[in-house]
Design a protein around this motif. Structure first.
Motif, PDB file in Angstrom:
ATOM      1  N   ILE A 208      -1.027   4.409   1.207  1.00 20.38           N
ATOM      2  CA  ILE A 208      -1.479   3.019   1.318  1.00 20.38           C
ATOM      3  C   ILE A 208      -0.237   2.140   1.343  1.00 20.38           C
ATOM      4  O   ILE A 208       0.476   2.038   0.337  1.00 20.38           O
ATOM      5  CB  ILE A 208      -2.371   2.639   0.115  1.00 20.38           C
ATOM      6  CG1 ILE A 208      -3.519   3.636  -0.050  1.00 20.38           C
ATOM      7  CG2 ILE A 208      -2.909   1.218   0.279  1.00 20.38           C
ATOM      8  CD1 ILE A 208      -4.194   3.567  -1.405  1.00 20.38           C
ATOM      9  N   VAL A 209       0.033   1.525   2.472  1.00 18.77           N
ATOM     10  CA  VAL A 209       1.248   0.725   2.623  1.00 18.77           C
ATOM     11  C   VAL A 209       0.868  -0.754   2.669  1.00 18.77           C
ATOM     12  O   VAL A 209       0.170  -1.205   3.578  1.00 18.77           O
ATOM     13  CB  VAL A 209       2.046   1.123   3.878  1.00 18.77           C
ATOM     14  CG1 VAL A 209       3.367   0.351   3.919  1.00 18.77           C
ATOM     15  CG2 VAL A 209       2.322   2.625   3.876  1.00 18.77           C
ATOM     16  N   ASP A 210       1.331  -1.466   1.671  1.00 19.04           N
ATOM     17  CA  ASP A 210       1.102  -2.908   1.549  1.00 19.04           C
ATOM     18  C   ASP A 210       2.197  -3.617   2.331  1.00 19.04           C
ATOM     19  O   ASP A 210       3.358  -3.631   1.925  1.00 19.04           O
ATOM     20  CB  ASP A 210       1.143  -3.270   0.059  1.00 19.04           C
ATOM     21  CG  ASP A 210       0.882  -4.744  -0.202  1.00 19.04           C
ATOM     22  OD1 ASP A 210       0.723  -5.512   0.760  1.00 19.04           O
ATOM     23  OD2 ASP A 210       0.856  -5.123  -1.393  1.00 19.04           O
ATOM     24  N   GLU A 211       1.822  -4.223   3.463  1.00 21.79           N
ATOM     25  CA  GLU A 211       2.797  -4.861   4.347  1.00 21.79           C
ATOM     26  C   GLU A 211       2.597  -6.374   4.404  1.00 21.79           C
ATOM     27  O   GLU A 211       2.902  -7.016   5.413  1.00 21.79           O
ATOM     28  CB  GLU A 211       2.701  -4.249   5.752  1.00 21.79           C
ATOM     29  CG  GLU A 211       3.049  -2.763   5.760  1.00 21.79           C
ATOM     30  CD  GLU A 211       2.971  -2.112   7.147  1.00 21.79           C
ATOM     31  OE1 GLU A 211       3.508  -1.008   7.294  1.00 21.79           O
ATOM     32  OE2 GLU A 211       2.374  -2.708   8.069  1.00 21.79           O
ATOM     33  N   CYS A 212       2.130  -6.963   3.295  1.00 19.59           N
ATOM     34  CA  CYS A 212       1.763  -8.374   3.343  1.00 19.59           C
ATOM     35  C   CYS A 212       2.972  -9.296   3.494  1.00 19.59           C
ATOM     36  O   CYS A 212       2.809 -10.468   3.837  1.00 19.59           O
ATOM     37  CB  CYS A 212       0.937  -8.752   2.121  1.00 19.59           C
ATOM     38  SG  CYS A 212       1.818  -8.805   0.574  1.00 19.59           S
ATOM     39  N   TYR A 213       4.191  -8.794   3.248  1.00 19.77           N
ATOM     40  CA  TYR A 213       5.393  -9.630   3.412  1.00 19.77           C
ATOM     41  C   TYR A 213       6.126  -9.340   4.723  1.00 19.77           C
ATOM     42  O   TYR A 213       7.240  -9.817   4.936  1.00 19.77           O
ATOM     43  CB  TYR A 213       6.356  -9.393   2.243  1.00 19.77           C
ATOM     44  CG  TYR A 213       5.784  -9.785   0.910  1.00 19.77           C
ATOM     45  CD1 TYR A 213       5.814 -11.112   0.475  1.00 19.77           C
ATOM     46  CD2 TYR A 213       5.189  -8.845   0.074  1.00 19.77           C
ATOM     47  CE1 TYR A 213       5.262 -11.480  -0.741  1.00 19.77           C
ATOM     48  CE2 TYR A 213       4.638  -9.201  -1.145  1.00 19.77           C
ATOM     49  CZ  TYR A 213       4.679 -10.514  -1.546  1.00 19.77           C
ATOM     50  OH  TYR A 213       4.132 -10.886  -2.748  1.00 19.77           O
ATOM     51  N   ALA A 214       5.498  -8.581   5.608  1.00 14.88           N
ATOM     52  CA  ALA A 214       6.189  -8.090   6.796  1.00 14.88           C
ATOM     53  C   ALA A 214       6.598  -9.182   7.770  1.00 14.88           C
ATOM     54  O   ALA A 214       7.501  -8.979   8.585  1.00 14.88           O
ATOM     55  CB  ALA A 214       5.314  -7.074   7.526  1.00 14.88           C
ATOM     56  N   GLU A 215       5.969 -10.368   7.705  1.00 19.45           N
ATOM     57  CA  GLU A 215       6.287 -11.432   8.657  1.00 19.45           C
ATOM     58  C   GLU A 215       7.256 -12.463   8.087  1.00 19.45           C
ATOM     59  O   GLU A 215       7.548 -13.465   8.740  1.00 19.45           O
ATOM     60  CB  GLU A 215       5.001 -12.120   9.113  1.00 19.45           C
ATOM     61  CG  GLU A 215       4.163 -11.286  10.063  1.00 19.45           C
ATOM     62  CD  GLU A 215       4.907 -11.004  11.362  1.00 19.45           C
ATOM     63  OE1 GLU A 215       4.723 -11.758  12.331  1.00 19.45           O
ATOM     64  OE2 GLU A 215       5.703 -10.042  11.402  1.00 19.45           O
ATOM     65  N   ILE A 216       7.760 -12.215   6.867  1.00 21.24           N
ATOM     66  CA  ILE A 216       8.760 -13.112   6.293  1.00 21.24           C
ATOM     67  C   ILE A 216      10.070 -12.340   6.212  1.00 21.24           C
ATOM     68  O   ILE A 216      10.250 -11.483   5.338  1.00 21.24           O
ATOM     69  CB  ILE A 216       8.330 -13.614   4.901  1.00 21.24           C
ATOM     70  CG1 ILE A 216       7.012 -14.372   5.013  1.00 21.24           C
ATOM     71  CG2 ILE A 216       9.396 -14.520   4.305  1.00 21.24           C
ATOM     72  CD1 ILE A 216       6.446 -14.804   3.680  1.00 21.24           C
TER      73      ILE A 216
END
Length: 397
Positions: A208-216
């Motif tokens: 499970i990869v949490d990528e919620c900061y990928a666009e910053i």
């Protein structure tokens, strides 16, 4: 009458922080600045408000648990563009599912995939230490044993995969990874992600990869796990990624995100969510669809963070072990004693930061890898951040 597993949950970090600072009065005449909570304070995209208003006639309808075709198509198209995926590799009806914020999904997915036993033992859930506390809560409430993998500057703030024993991996049911990481901002490269996906498939656990900061980010766009999986062999099994509009679009109150990946896991997750989860209202889904289709507000948002990191480079230099993170909006500063630094900053400068130990736990040797650090969220406007960093350096130096 309560589930005994609740006793295994420690107080949430911000409740602990409130307790720590409660006896301390900040200096009079200063306006308090909260750099503890990672709540984006940038302007809300007008597109979101406009779309909510345009769809207000839909508030009276029950929304479907799997969202709308338009939402699933928009997020599949965004993933394809962002991560350079082959056209058509993502089926919007099988590989995508909207969620009411990724916090809910990250917690609930453990309930959907946790077996009673694995390899004849209590299943394990692996997670980096320090960590986003929802990973730990999801593992504990699903009945798994959390196995914390300490990450430090020496490990490049990523778990050491070569130190995981075969016995541990065989009883692992899920592995949480945040990339870019909360709190240190480290991004896993494609080779690391490929290796982790291979381990998940060999040992039959869900990554499970949490990528919620990928666009910053301020320089190179961080790679993604879907990108790694497709490059590896074109398959998406044993993998879920989570994305959110909270950070990408400064739309935390919209409570909108999605999960993507293994269609068999998502089918089971839909079944669970039909019973338990908050389903996004149709006006929210419409607004989210519009935001995933638009990049202009994301570029503007990213530039605001870039300006703040440029300022941080100037104000901090090499103090407190500062480095410019690969992504996200946090500073992870080594101050010797995170709790003491948090108390001092509140008492002397009216600045609230999060002790690093509050998002970590002691390792088997009794050492919490976050105890010596503080997490600082650069979520305010440039002028507020400039003043806070100046006061932080003056107070702690």
């Amino acid at each position: 009458m309560l589930n005994p597993r609740l006793e295994t949950l420690s107080d949430y970090p911000f409740r602990r922080l409130a307790t720590l600072l409660a006896p301390i009065a900040p200096p009079s005449g200063r306006i308090p600045v909260d750099l503890a909570l990672g709540q984006p304070m940038h302007p809300i995209p007008p597109l979101m408000i406009e779309t909510l208003r345009a769809n207000e006639h839909l508030w009276g309808r029950y929304p479907p648990v799997n969202g709308t075709p338009a939402f699933r198509e928009a997020t599949a198209a965004w993933l394809t563009r962002r991560y350079h995926l082959p056209a058509g590799i993502l089926d919007p009806d099988r590989h995508l599912l909207p969620v009411a914020g990724t916090k809910e999904a990250l917690f609930m997915i453990a309930q959907a995939v946790m077996p009673e036993r694995k390899a004849g033992q209590r299943p394990a859930v692996l997670l980096p230490n320090p960590f986003y506390n929802v990973y730990l809560g999801g593992a504990l409430m699903a009945g798994a044993e959390p196995v914390l993998l300490s990450v430090t500057a020496e490990t490049s703030y990523l778990p050491r995969l070569d130190q995981l024993s075969g016995e541990l991996l065989e009883r692992t049911a899920a592995f949480y990874l945040c990339s870019p990481a909360n709190p240190q901002g480290a991004a896993a490269d494609l080779d690391y992600l490929k290796r982790l996906i291979e381990l998940a498939r060999v040992h039959r656990f869900l990554l499970i990869v949490d990528e919620c900061y990928a666009e910053i980010y301020t320089e190179t766009p961080p790679p993604g796990a879907l990108e790694a999986a497709i490059a590896l062999d074109g398959r998406l099994d044993s993998l879920l990624v989570c994305h959110s509009l909270s950070k990408r679009s400064s739309a935390a109150g919209l409570r909108s995100g999605f999960v993507a990946g293994d269609p068999e896991v998502l089918a089971g997750f839909v079944r669970l969510r039909s019973y338990a989860a908050a389903v996004q209202p149709l006006p929210v889904l419409a607004a989210a669809t519009a935001l995933w289709q638009d990049e202009e507000h994301v570029i503007a948002n990213r530039e605001l963070y870039r300006e703040k990191f440029d300022l941080t480079d100037d104000r901090l230099g090499r103090r407190f072990g500062y480095y410019r993170p690969d992504g996200g909006f946090f500073l992870w500063l080594e101050v010797g004693d995170g709790e003491a630094a948090a108390r001092r900053l509140w008492a002397e400068a009216a600045i609230k930061v999060l002790p690093g130990g509050y998002i970590g736990r002691p390792d088997p040797g009794g050492d919490n890898p976050g105890d010596s650090a503080i997490r600082v969220a650069l979520v305010h406007d440039l002028a507020t951040v400039e003043g806070a960093l100046t006061d932080l350096v003056a107070t702690l130096s």
